[in-house]
Design an enzyme around this catalytic site. Sequence first.
Site, PDB file in Angstrom:
ATOM      1  N   LYS A   1     -35.712  -2.611 -12.282  1.00  0.00           N
ATOM      2  CA  LYS A   1     -34.424  -3.061 -11.737  1.00  0.00           C
ATOM      3  C   LYS A   1     -33.349  -3.181 -12.821  1.00  0.00           C
ATOM      4  CE  LYS A   1     -36.777  -5.711  -8.099  1.00  0.00           C
ATOM      5  NZ  LYS A   1     -37.107  -7.077  -7.615  1.00  0.00           N
ATOM      6  N   GLU A   2     -33.758  -3.544 -14.036  1.00  0.00           N
ATOM      7  CA  GLU A   2     -32.833  -3.632 -15.159  1.00  0.00           C
ATOM      8  C   GLU A   2     -33.281  -2.676 -16.259  1.00  0.00           C
ATOM      9  OE1 GLU A   2     -30.635  -5.660 -13.100  1.00  0.00           O
ATOM     10  OE2 GLU A   2     -32.342  -6.987 -13.384  1.00  0.00           O
TER      11      GLU A   2
END
Length: 341
Positions: free
Chosen positions: A294-295
């Site tokens: 996600k990051e």
Amino acid sequence: MKKQKYLFKKLKAIEVKKGKTISQLLKEMEKTGFQGRKLGEVVEVFEKMIRDKNTTIFFGFAGSMSTTGQWKLVKWLMEKRYIDVLVPTGANISEDIQDTLHGYYQGHWLVNDEELWKLKIFRYYDVFTDGRKYRKMTELIKKFALSLKENYPYSTREFCWLFGKFLAERKIDSLLATAYKKKVYVFCPALVDSEYGVALILAIRKHKKHIILDQTKDFYEITLIGEKSKKTGAVFIGGGVPKDFIQMVAAEKGVIKGETLDYPHHYAIQITTDSPQWGGLSGATFEEAISWGKEARKGKNVQCYCDATIALPLICHALAERVDFERKPPAFLKNLFDEPA
């Protein structure tokens, strides 16, 4: 092992100077420590996000912040197009309407709540509002709902777009009216967990009108934005459903593209009072999010542990001093969806 590996970035104490701007203060805070440093870093990353022409900016707006007047800060961010996709709670896009139509009052957290109930005064910690007038806001939402088509599965983007148009035509200052005028997409995955849910139930019970909200369509539409974006940036005010919905945009893109780590958010900032050790998403660190794709491992990721009613006004005023221009959104967003009827 050499000390220089650790002792290379010297801290600089803040000095009081008359006439210092908020932007300058936050620049100086960035050179200190703890959460003051993090707040300064948040502004720095948000500015980079705004100046990056290839980035689609997602903005999660959790909790009940509109009751404290924070909604006008988010309105300003949309007017400047520093937000491309807004993901709020239902509370934040209904209680701004209450503020415009009827207002809120400073109260106290130590009060006779039974007496408030008898007087039909609703309390949000130390903020009061007139409960009877609050129900008028519910009736306004219901009036809009009764104008919608039955047996049509609306995404919340379509619902919010049409309600924004409804509010704009009636000159009701609000987040959705601003989003409609500035063409900012709004998704509210927990829409019915608010006064919208009450209004839609009243439409069924009193008028036999059943409005359908399609959550799968919601997720399809927001992930389509993610898939078509060259880069994405995420701003989280609080956590909750808005945070995870935006995080899932990056996770879904990775799954669709073959479970690689090549499609996370390039920028991510969060203002939160939640902590990670309880295992919830609201307090989950961006380091943890890297394990989900996600990051970005080398992304510009900053979390600041601070009350949003303190941090958000400072962030917005610093941005107004640093980048006070109207940003052009990514071109693909312009005609991505047909305007709902």
